[in-house]
Design a protein around this motif. Structure first.
Motif, PDB file in Angstrom:
ATOM      1  N   VAL A   1      -1.898  -3.124  10.758  1.00  0.00           N
ATOM      2  CA  VAL A   1      -2.020  -1.302  10.144  1.00  0.00           C
ATOM      3  C   VAL A   1      -3.126  -1.018  11.283  1.00  0.00           C
ATOM      4  O   VAL A   1      -4.370  -2.260  11.287  1.00  0.00           O
ATOM      5  CB  VAL A   1      -1.619  -0.811   8.974  1.00  0.00           C
ATOM      6  CG1 VAL A   1      -0.742  -1.385   8.542  1.00  0.00           C
ATOM      7  CG2 VAL A   1      -2.820  -1.464   8.434  1.00  0.00           C
ATOM      8  N   ASP A   2      -3.474   0.005  11.029  1.00  0.00           N
ATOM      9  CA  ASP A   2      -4.706   0.570  11.842  1.00  0.00           C
ATOM     10  C   ASP A   2      -6.107   0.101  10.998  1.00  0.00           C
ATOM     11  O   ASP A   2      -5.405   0.496   9.973  1.00  0.00           O
ATOM     12  CB  ASP A   2      -4.727   2.099  12.870  1.00  0.00           C
ATOM     13  CG  ASP A   2      -4.504   3.142  11.657  1.00  0.00           C
ATOM     14  OD1 ASP A   2      -5.206   3.687  10.817  1.00  0.00           O
ATOM     15  OD2 ASP A   2      -3.464   2.841  11.455  1.00  0.00           O
ATOM     16  N   GLU A   3      -7.328   0.627  11.270  1.00  0.00           N
ATOM     17  CA  GLU A   3      -8.331  -0.252  10.419  1.00  0.00           C
ATOM     18  C   GLU A   3      -8.839   1.479   9.398  1.00  0.00           C
ATOM     19  O   GLU A   3      -9.419   1.077   8.687  1.00  0.00           O
ATOM     20  CB  GLU A   3      -9.931  -0.678  11.184  1.00  0.00           C
ATOM     21  CG  GLU A   3      -8.779  -1.683  12.146  1.00  0.00           C
ATOM     22  CD  GLU A   3     -10.798  -1.947  12.138  1.00  0.00           C
ATOM     23  OE1 GLU A   3     -11.663  -1.032  12.714  1.00  0.00           O
ATOM     24  OE2 GLU A   3     -11.190  -3.155  12.835  1.00  0.00           O
ATOM     25  N   GLY A   4      -8.536   1.993  10.059  1.00  0.00           N
ATOM     26  CA  GLY A   4      -8.473   3.786   9.446  1.00  0.00           C
ATOM     27  C   GLY A   4      -7.593   4.118   8.177  1.00  0.00           C
ATOM     28  O   GLY A   4      -7.612   5.031   7.587  1.00  0.00           O
ATOM     29  N   TRP A   5      -6.628   3.789   7.760  1.00  0.00           N
ATOM     30  CA  TRP A   5      -5.282   3.973   7.410  1.00  0.00           C
ATOM     31  C   TRP A   5      -5.671   4.068   5.661  1.00  0.00           C
ATOM     32  O   TRP A   5      -5.745   2.329   5.527  1.00  0.00           O
ATOM     33  CB  TRP A   5      -4.355   2.964   6.993  1.00  0.00           C
ATOM     34  CG  TRP A   5      -2.912   3.554   6.780  1.00  0.00           C
ATOM     35  CD1 TRP A   5      -3.007   4.670   6.240  1.00  0.00           C
ATOM     36  CD2 TRP A   5      -1.835   3.279   7.164  1.00  0.00           C
ATOM     37  NE1 TRP A   5      -1.457   5.678   5.445  1.00  0.00           N
ATOM     38  CE2 TRP A   5      -0.721   3.800   6.052  1.00  0.00           C
ATOM     39  CE3 TRP A   5      -1.399   2.459   7.801  1.00  0.00           C
ATOM     40  CZ2 TRP A   5       0.390   4.492   6.625  1.00  0.00           C
ATOM     41  CZ3 TRP A   5       0.243   2.321   7.966  1.00  0.00           C
ATOM     42  CH2 TRP A   5       1.424   3.465   7.102  1.00  0.00           C
ATOM     43  N   ASP A   6      -6.118   4.527   4.761  1.00  0.00           N
ATOM     44  CA  ASP A   6      -5.978   4.040   3.440  1.00  0.00           C
ATOM     45  C   ASP A   6      -4.787   4.181   2.777  1.00  0.00           C
ATOM     46  O   ASP A   6      -4.372   5.507   1.953  1.00  0.00           O
ATOM     47  CB  ASP A   6      -6.653   5.572   2.825  1.00  0.00           C
ATOM     48  CG  ASP A   6      -7.075   5.522   1.316  1.00  0.00           C
ATOM     49  OD1 ASP A   6      -7.274   4.322   0.801  1.00  0.00           O
ATOM     50  OD2 ASP A   6      -7.579   6.730   0.551  1.00  0.00           O
ATOM     51  N   LEU A   7      -4.510   2.784   2.158  1.00  0.00           N
ATOM     52  CA  LEU A   7      -3.294   2.635   2.338  1.00  0.00           C
ATOM     53  C   LEU A   7      -2.953   2.435   0.559  1.00  0.00           C
ATOM     54  O   LEU A   7      -2.383   3.219   0.070  1.00  0.00           O
ATOM     55  CB  LEU A   7      -2.904   1.555   2.124  1.00  0.00           C
ATOM     56  CG  LEU A   7      -2.643   0.710   3.959  1.00  0.00           C
ATOM     57  CD1 LEU A   7      -2.305  -0.550   3.815  1.00  0.00           C
ATOM     58  CD2 LEU A   7      -0.948   1.552   4.040  1.00  0.00           C
ATOM     59  N   LEU A   8      -4.649   2.811   0.014  1.00  0.00           N
ATOM     60  CA  LEU A   8      -4.461   3.331  -1.865  1.00  0.00           C
ATOM     61  C   LEU A   8      -4.190   4.093  -1.676  1.00  0.00           C
ATOM     62  O   LEU A   8      -3.220   5.024  -2.882  1.00  0.00           O
ATOM     63  CB  LEU A   8      -5.608   3.085  -2.038  1.00  0.00           C
ATOM     64  CG  LEU A   8      -5.870   0.937  -1.908  1.00  0.00           C
ATOM     65  CD1 LEU A   8      -7.032   0.739  -2.336  1.00  0.00           C
ATOM     66  CD2 LEU A   8      -4.960   0.167  -2.911  1.00  0.00           C
ATOM     67  N   GLY A   9      -4.971   5.025  -0.569  1.00  0.00           N
ATOM     68  CA  GLY A   9      -4.196   6.688  -1.324  1.00  0.00           C
ATOM     69  C   GLY A   9      -3.217   6.789  -0.945  1.00  0.00           C
ATOM     70  O   GLY A   9      -2.438   7.784  -1.068  1.00  0.00           O
ATOM     71  N   PHE A  10      -2.936   6.364   0.625  1.00  0.00           N
ATOM     72  CA  PHE A  10      -0.522   7.164   0.805  1.00  0.00           C
ATOM     73  C   PHE A  10      -0.133   6.084  -0.507  1.00  0.00           C
ATOM     74  O   PHE A  10       0.529   6.712  -0.629  1.00  0.00           O
ATOM     75  CB  PHE A  10      -1.067   5.727   2.111  1.00  0.00           C
ATOM     76  CG  PHE A  10       0.430   6.005   2.723  1.00  0.00           C
ATOM     77  CD1 PHE A  10       0.826   7.266   3.416  1.00  0.00           C
ATOM     78  CD2 PHE A  10       1.334   5.069   2.633  1.00  0.00           C
ATOM     79  CE1 PHE A  10       1.987   7.505   4.092  1.00  0.00           C
ATOM     80  CE2 PHE A  10       2.360   5.121   3.587  1.00  0.00           C
ATOM     81  CZ  PHE A  10       2.760   6.024   4.335  1.00  0.00           C
ATOM     82  N   ALA A  11      -1.010   4.874  -0.999  1.00  0.00           N
ATOM     83  CA  ALA A  11       0.514   5.053  -2.003  1.00  0.00           C
ATOM     84  C   ALA A  11       0.739   5.876  -2.908  1.00  0.00           C
ATOM     85  O   ALA A  11       1.789   6.173  -3.611  1.00  0.00           O
ATOM     86  CB  ALA A  11      -0.032   3.153  -2.685  1.00  0.00           C
ATOM     87  N   GLN A  12      -0.327   6.640  -3.206  1.00  0.00           N
ATOM     88  CA  GLN A  12       0.025   7.394  -4.747  1.00  0.00           C
ATOM     89  C   GLN A  12       0.950   8.429  -4.607  1.00  0.00           C
ATOM     90  O   GLN A  12       0.976   8.768  -5.244  1.00  0.00           O
ATOM     91  CB  GLN A  12      -1.838   8.061  -4.533  1.00  0.00           C
ATOM     92  CG  GLN A  12      -2.937   7.668  -5.336  1.00  0.00           C
ATOM     93  CD  GLN A  12      -4.135   7.976  -5.487  1.00  0.00           C
ATOM     94  OE1 GLN A  12      -4.301   8.508  -5.449  1.00  0.00           O
ATOM     95  NE2 GLN A  12      -4.685   7.429  -4.845  1.00  0.00           N
TER      96      GLN A  12
END
Length: 309
Positions: free
Chosen positions: A243-254
């Motif tokens: 994935v791209d470096e700027g993706w906040d997956l933890l935030g996306f997860a919520q």
């Protein structure tokens, strides 16, 4: 970063590590390192849509005390990419995930679409940014993030579910790979599932029919993903997705709390043409942008996996 995410998965499976500590370390690592390869799941570009669902679901499971979801959380447009062994794009989908985590609208982009004289399927191998820019130019939609998955991992993913159900309107036979499938409903897994998703030779509409197959596969696979099996799924294909470096997956997860309502459709294209880069589809940009805007905004939530070619 990969080691930290694997630690989070092992913590969930073996209950040997305090998940809150692991997640805290993930937050710290994200500030000082690129995200790079992450734990993911391959489905079709499919691979990718389920990946974008399962990754955050899995990470969220490990969190004992999840932080509050931001009231200003917005929709996100994620480009989902299925790659062959040469990093050419076999499957390409633009997905809009709703802010409340309840629905996703997906538009398939045929791999032979021409952008500035080049086939869109060759651009990721040149640079991911070239592909996202081409998609934005064609669809008029900003790509917030991308997830790229090796198609070769799909066969193993289907096996974890005991196969994925699909339905064909008529028998099909690939004259090149010799992959053959009967008409009617069937459950595919392993190499058969991969062959089903990649076949375009021997189909009446070539890559356009292949996109329909990928959509049908995605809809059925997504219906099988639960919190109980997401962990095993992610562990089985760790390292298969970028994935791209700027993706906040933890935030996306919520935002994800349960199964997603899925809407799928395909970008309309003009008649095929021959260019220096070979056979391809030209696109009326104005019509394409209007179509994508409506599809992503109003997606048909009643989408079902019907029979395809």
């Amino acid at each position: 970063m990969n080691d930290l995410i694997r630690q989070a998965i092992n913590a969930e499976a073996e209950e040997r590590v305090d998940s809150r500590t692991v997640l805290a370390n993930l937050h710290k690592a994200r500030k000082r390192k690129p995200l790079g390869l992450i734990v993911g799941v391959a489905t079709l570009t499919a691979a990718a849509a389920a990946a974008a669902v399962v990754i955050p679901t899995t990470i969220k499971k490990t969190e004992a005390a999840p932080p509050a979801v931001s009231a200003t959380q917005e929709t996100q447009n994620v480009l989902l990419i299925g790659l062959d062994d040469r990093d050419l794009t076999d499957a390409l989908m633009l997905a809009r995930f709703q802010a409340d985590g309840t629905a996703v609208s997906v538009v398939s982009l045929p791999r032979d679409v021409l952008v500035d004289g080049q086939k869109i399927n060759s651009l990721y191998a040149q640079a991911p940014g070239k592909l996202t820019a081409a998609v934005e130019k064609t669809t008029g939609t900003k790509v917030d993030h991308y997830a790229a998955v090796k198609m070769s991992a799909i066969g193993h993913v289907s096996e974890l579910f005991g196969g994925v159900a699909v339905c064909l309107k008529a028998p099909s036979n690939d004259p090149i790979t010799k992959a053959a499938f009967p008409a009617g409903r069937q459950v595919l897994q392993g190499d058969q599932a991969l062959a089903f998703l990649r076949q375009r030779h021997g189909l009446e509409n070539g890559d356009l029919d292949r996109a329909k197959r990928q959509q049908a596969f995605l809809v059925d696979l997504a219906s099988k993903i639960t919190k109980d099996n997401a962990l095993a799924l992610a562990r089985a294909v760790s390292g298969s997705i970028s994935v791209d470096e700027g993706w906040d997956l933890l935030g996306f997860a919520q935002r994800f709390t349960g199964p997603l309502a899925i809407s799928v459709t395909t970008l309309p294209v003009d008649a095929p043409v021959e260019r220096e880069s070979g056979f391809g589809f030209e696109v009326d940009t104005a019509k394409a942008r209007a179509f994508v805007d409506k599809a992503l905004t109003e997606g048909d939530r009643s989408t079902e996996a019907g029979c395809v070619r």
